[in-house]
Design a protein around this motif. Structure first.
Motif, PDB file in Angstrom:
ATOM      1  N   ILE A  85      68.732  -5.455  59.590  1.00 39.02           N
ATOM      2  CA  ILE A  85      69.076  -4.381  60.402  1.00 39.02           C
ATOM      3  C   ILE A  85      68.775  -3.186  58.968  1.00 39.02           C
ATOM      4  O   ILE A  85      68.500  -2.572  59.985  1.00 39.02           O
ATOM      5  CB  ILE A  85      70.231  -4.619  60.874  1.00 39.02           C
ATOM      6  CG1 ILE A  85      69.364  -5.418  62.340  1.00 39.02           C
ATOM      7  CG2 ILE A  85      69.863  -3.338  61.093  1.00 39.02           C
ATOM      8  CD1 ILE A  85      70.925  -5.427  62.894  1.00 39.02           C
ATOM      9  N   SER A  86      69.589  -3.253  58.036  1.00 33.12           N
ATOM     10  CA  SER A  86      69.360  -2.165  57.284  1.00 33.12           C
ATOM     11  C   SER A  86      68.684  -1.809  56.739  1.00 33.12           C
ATOM     12  O   SER A  86      67.974  -0.822  55.577  1.00 33.12           O
ATOM     13  CB  SER A  86      70.373  -3.320  55.817  1.00 33.12           C
ATOM     14  OG  SER A  86      69.414  -3.434  54.919  1.00 33.12           O
ATOM     15  N   GLU A  87      67.407  -2.686  56.911  1.00 33.92           N
ATOM     16  CA  GLU A  87      65.871  -2.064  55.733  1.00 33.92           C
ATOM     17  C   GLU A  87      65.065  -1.614  57.336  1.00 33.92           C
ATOM     18  O   GLU A  87      63.865  -1.623  57.411  1.00 33.92           O
ATOM     19  CB  GLU A  87      64.655  -3.487  55.899  1.00 33.92           C
ATOM     20  CG  GLU A  87      66.037  -4.293  53.886  1.00 33.92           C
ATOM     21  CD  GLU A  87      65.288  -5.365  53.641  1.00 33.92           C
ATOM     22  OE1 GLU A  87      64.557  -5.538  54.641  1.00 33.92           O
ATOM     23  OE2 GLU A  87      65.376  -5.905  53.112  1.00 33.92           O
TER      24      GLU A  87
ATOM     25  N   ALA B  50      65.134 -17.899  62.326  1.00 33.00           N
ATOM     26  CA  ALA B  50      64.466 -17.659  63.154  1.00 33.00           C
ATOM     27  C   ALA B  50      65.230 -16.533  63.777  1.00 33.00           C
ATOM     28  O   ALA B  50      65.237 -15.565  64.430  1.00 33.00           O
ATOM     29  CB  ALA B  50      63.598 -18.742  63.927  1.00 33.00           C
ATOM     30  N   SER B  51      66.604 -17.375  63.951  1.00 32.48           N
ATOM     31  CA  SER B  51      67.527 -16.791  64.713  1.00 32.48           C
ATOM     32  C   SER B  51      68.208 -15.669  64.309  1.00 32.48           C
ATOM     33  O   SER B  51      68.318 -14.788  64.861  1.00 32.48           O
ATOM     34  CB  SER B  51      68.816 -17.553  64.946  1.00 32.48           C
ATOM     35  OG  SER B  51      68.416 -19.173  65.382  1.00 32.48           O
TER      36      SER B  51
ATOM     37  N   VAL C  88      68.189 -11.570  66.179  1.00 30.16           N
ATOM     38  CA  VAL C  88      68.790 -10.571  66.244  1.00 30.16           C
ATOM     39  C   VAL C  88      68.487  -9.634  65.624  1.00 30.16           C
ATOM     40  O   VAL C  88      68.948  -8.637  66.877  1.00 30.16           O
ATOM     41  CB  VAL C  88      70.282 -11.257  65.657  1.00 30.16           C
ATOM     42  CG1 VAL C  88      71.703 -10.259  65.389  1.00 30.16           C
ATOM     43  CG2 VAL C  88      70.780 -12.391  65.862  1.00 30.16           C
ATOM     44  N   ALA C  89      67.921  -9.114  65.010  1.00 28.88           N
ATOM     45  CA  ALA C  89      67.748  -8.245  63.889  1.00 28.88           C
ATOM     46  C   ALA C  89      67.116  -7.338  64.770  1.00 28.88           C
ATOM     47  O   ALA C  89      66.653  -6.228  65.265  1.00 28.88           O
ATOM     48  CB  ALA C  89      67.316  -8.442  62.913  1.00 28.88           C
ATOM     49  N   LYS C  90      65.761  -8.069  65.064  1.00 28.15           N
ATOM     50  CA  LYS C  90      64.239  -7.753  65.968  1.00 28.15           C
ATOM     51  C   LYS C  90      65.041  -7.189  67.007  1.00 28.15           C
ATOM     52  O   LYS C  90      64.969  -6.209  68.217  1.00 28.15           O
ATOM     53  CB  LYS C  90      63.163  -7.968  66.089  1.00 28.15           C
ATOM     54  CG  LYS C  90      62.102  -8.285  65.309  1.00 28.15           C
ATOM     55  CD  LYS C  90      61.469  -9.706  64.800  1.00 28.15           C
ATOM     56  CE  LYS C  90      61.072  -9.563  62.886  1.00 28.15           C
ATOM     57  NZ  LYS C  90      60.323  -8.780  62.437  1.00 28.15           N
ATOM     58  N   ALA C  91      65.827  -7.746  68.177  1.00 28.06           N
ATOM     59  CA  ALA C  91      66.518  -7.248  69.521  1.00 28.06           C
ATOM     60  C   ALA C  91      67.391  -6.090  69.247  1.00 28.06           C
ATOM     61  O   ALA C  91      67.857  -5.001  70.165  1.00 28.06           O
ATOM     62  CB  ALA C  91      67.495  -8.385  70.290  1.00 28.06           C
ATOM     63  N   ALA C  92      68.078  -5.461  67.961  1.00 26.57           N
ATOM     64  CA  ALA C  92      68.456  -4.348  67.640  1.00 26.57           C
ATOM     65  C   ALA C  92      67.571  -3.574  68.024  1.00 26.57           C
ATOM     66  O   ALA C  92      68.290  -2.547  67.813  1.00 26.57           O
ATOM     67  CB  ALA C  92      69.957  -5.502  66.235  1.00 26.57           C
ATOM     68  N   LYS C  93      66.758  -3.938  66.773  1.00 20.70           N
ATOM     69  CA  LYS C  93      65.589  -3.071  66.772  1.00 20.70           C
ATOM     70  C   LYS C  93      65.059  -2.429  68.338  1.00 20.70           C
ATOM     71  O   LYS C  93      65.340  -0.910  68.775  1.00 20.70           O
ATOM     72  CB  LYS C  93      64.752  -3.308  65.885  1.00 20.70           C
ATOM     73  CG  LYS C  93      63.569  -1.778  66.041  1.00 20.70           C
ATOM     74  CD  LYS C  93      62.734  -2.681  64.438  1.00 20.70           C
ATOM     75  CE  LYS C  93      61.405  -1.675  64.386  1.00 20.70           C
ATOM     76  NZ  LYS C  93      60.763  -1.997  63.659  1.00 20.70           N
TER      77      LYS C  93
END
Length: 350
Positions: A190-192, A334-335, A339-344
């Motif tokens: 997420i930081s990226e 993958a999990s 999570v990261a892509k859902a936050a995006k």
């Protein structure tokens, strides 16, 4: 840190319910570069906040593992204990343990009456935890007390992280160091990214004894949405059938629709849609779970205040609540990506 090394450090560390300090220290160190603020609340939950202008997402991973606690020390220096969390007693017998005294950890073993002196009818019965004891080699009660052992001393299983074949790993405490590693790696991703959401990365306490830290931290944060990260039961090994669990190790993240046959979490439909479509859009393998067994922090979170739309992203783990849990590292990777892509893309759904 590579996720394999991170998971190894987390799994090899010790932290039974109510004694999560060591895990919290690792998690705090790892999330610090990726959040704006870090705090520890009154319950001991670790809360890292990445500020944003969009919806607030609580990512909850319980830091505790199941374990034991000294109930009393007998005159010969043997430790009687209670179980902390949901143990199947037979998995405890003959295990090595670490007794976490106020002077440092001491190795011990779990013993019981040997079969050679049991009556025939007793040999046919499983040995209960209350019939077991921990032997640290103490000469007597005074010797044990001089070692720093007292009533309330926590005890954890002494098993280490080991690689199996085909990307599988085994250890104690994958429930739920896997979830902690998932949140940390997701935060790194997420930081990226350029995201609007506010992220609350929460290491919760005492999940294994009543979802306690999730309940209090969610009340304080009052997030818009929540995802618990955990492990769940697959049906891909002997002794369990697909009708009991259709999940498989190596087939990707597990998105909870229902757990505890609805007595735990009835996941919010929009949250499930968000997670499922995010996985599909990013070609991430995924599985849906309707379970009738245990539950996760999401059960406590989704009932907080006026309600928090919630679900759980889990990694399928064989032999949960034993010293030899098994997961696929690809499922964990993958999990974390899910999570990261859902936050995006959360703004598309909330």
């Amino acid at each position: 840190m590579e996720i394999e090394k991170l998971l190894e450090e987390l799994a090899n560390a010790h932290g039974i319910s109510g004694n999560e300090e060591g895990i919290r220290k690792i998690m705090e160190r790892e999330i610090k570069p990726y959040v704006d603020t870090i705090e520890v609340d009154k319950m001991g939950n670790l809360i890292g906040t990445k500020k944003g202008t969009g919806p607030s997402i609580m990512l909850a991973a319980h830091m505790d593992e199941i374990g034991l606690m000294v109930k009393y020390v007998d005159e010969n220096g043997f430790l009687r204990f209670v179980t902390i969390g949901g143990w199947f007693d037979q998995t405890l017998h003959s295990q090595r343990v670490m007794v976490h005294t106020n002077k440092g950890p001491i190795p011990g073993v779990i013993g019981s009456k040997p079969p050679h002196v049991m009556k025939d009818e007793d040999k046919k019965k499983p040995i209960k935890a209350e019939e077991m004891f921990v032997d640290v080699g103490a000469k007597d009660k005074e010797d044990a007390e001089n070692l720093g052992i007292e009533v309330g001393t926590p005890i954890s299983i002494d098993r280490n992280f080991v690689a199996l074949q085909n990307g599988l790993y085994t250890s104690k405490a994958f429930d739920n160091r896997v979830g902690v590693a998932m949140v940390i790696d997701a935060l790194k991703q997420i930081s990226e990214m350029d995201i609007d959401a506010t992220i609350y990365a929460v290491g919760t306490v005492q999940e294994e004894v009543g979802l306690k830290g999730a309940r209090t931290s969610a009340f304080g944060l009052n997030p818009d949405i929540a995802i618990a990260t955990d492990v769940t039961i697959p049906g891909d090994h002997p002794g369990i059938e697909k009708k009991d669990s259709a999940l498989e190790v190596g087939k990707g993240p597990v998105i909870t629709v229902v757990d505890g046959a609805g007595r735990g979490l009835m996941a919010d439909k929009q949250v499930v849609k968000w997670l499922k479509e995010t996985a599909q859009e990013n070609d991430l393998p995924h599985q849906l779970d309707v379970g009738d067994g245990g539950t996760t922090d999401a059960t406590a979170i989704h009932l907080t205040r006026e309600g928090v739309p919630s679900s759980t992203i889990s990694v399928a783990a064989r032999y949960i609540h034993s010293p030899v849990e098994v997961i696929s590292i690809d499922d964990l990777k993958a999990s974390a990506s899910l999570v990261a892509k859902a936050a995006k893309n959360v703004g598309k759904y909330f």
